[in-house]
Write an enzyme that holds these catalytic residues in place. Structure first.
Site, PDB file in Angstrom:
ATOM      1  N   ASP A  18       0.966  -1.062  -0.002  1.00 18.78           N
ATOM      2  CA  ASP A  18       0.015   0.038  -0.085  1.00 18.78           C
ATOM      3  C   ASP A  18       0.915   1.135   0.164  1.00 18.78           C
ATOM      4  OD1 ASP A  18      -1.711   2.059   0.348  1.00 18.78           O
ATOM      5  OD2 ASP A  18      -2.414   1.385   2.354  1.00 18.78           O
ATOM      6  N   ASN A  45       4.367   5.394 -10.299  1.00 20.65           N
ATOM      7  CA  ASN A  45       3.273   5.545 -11.431  1.00 20.65           C
ATOM      8  C   ASN A  45       1.982   4.922 -11.187  1.00 20.65           C
ATOM      9  OD1 ASN A  45       2.383   5.176 -14.174  1.00 20.65           O
ATOM     10  ND2 ASN A  45       2.634   2.901 -14.256  1.00 20.65           N
ATOM     11  N   TYR A 110      -9.100  15.171  -9.841  1.00 11.09           N
ATOM     12  CA  TYR A 110      -7.809  14.185 -10.466  1.00 11.09           C
ATOM     13  C   TYR A 110      -6.905  15.235 -10.982  1.00 11.09           C
ATOM     14  CZ  TYR A 110      -5.580  11.382 -13.766  1.00 11.09           C
ATOM     15  OH  TYR A 110      -4.394  10.956 -14.519  1.00 11.09           O
TER      16      TYR A 110
END
Length: 159
Positions: A18, A45, A110
């Site tokens: 995580d 990423n 986002y």
């Protein structure tokens, strides 16, 4: 990992962590260091996106976006630095969306995370980390129309 090892003739392994937690980021960097004795390149990423209208997004969704898209890059970078410093070198690459520069319909939160990752990269490039190796931001682009808007000269890149 097994398929990659067979294709390249080298070795590969998969590590599940995580990355939005300090423990997960440290575990990842520690596992790589233990397996290889070094960490040459860190590629941040991890990412997720939501197509939620701005007037309907919840605080929990915003927190999750920032945890995955921004906090994970900060934490994995911090966890990787000791191994890179011990080796005397190391590089990191932050993969992000062009939405941080242009925005995106129904993806305001986002786009904010992409802009934050661009800021992290810009700061690291200007001020360095203990490895003194610059980072690069690579806009991840899927659509041909968006690809046409990416600057082609270094002067036009938003680092």
């Amino acid at each position: 990992a097994a398929e990659l090892s067979e294709l390249g003739g080298g070795s590969a392994s998969a590590i599940v962590a995580d990355l939005s937690s300090e423990d997960g980021a440290r575990a990842l960097a520690g596992a790589v260091g233990a397996q290889t004795g070094r960490l040459d390149v860190l590629v941040n990423n991890a990412g997720m996106a939501l197509r939620t209208p701005s007037d309907q997004i919840t605080a929990a969704e915003i927190d999750e976006l920032f945890a995955v898209n921004v906090r994970s890059a900060l934490l994995t970078s911090a966890a990787a630095i000791p191994t890179m410093v011990a080796a005397g070198s190391g590089s990191s690459v932050n993969i992000r969306s062009i939405s941080g520069l242009r925005g995106a319909p129904r993806r305001r939160a986002y786009a904010a995370t992409a802009a934050a990752l661009a800021g992290l990269t810009r700061d690291t490039c200007r001020h360095g980390e203990p490895t003194r190796t610059p980072q690069a931001t690579i806009p991840a682009v899927a659509a041909p129309r968006a690809r046409a808007s990416i600057p082609t000269s270094p002067q036009g890149l938003a680092l």
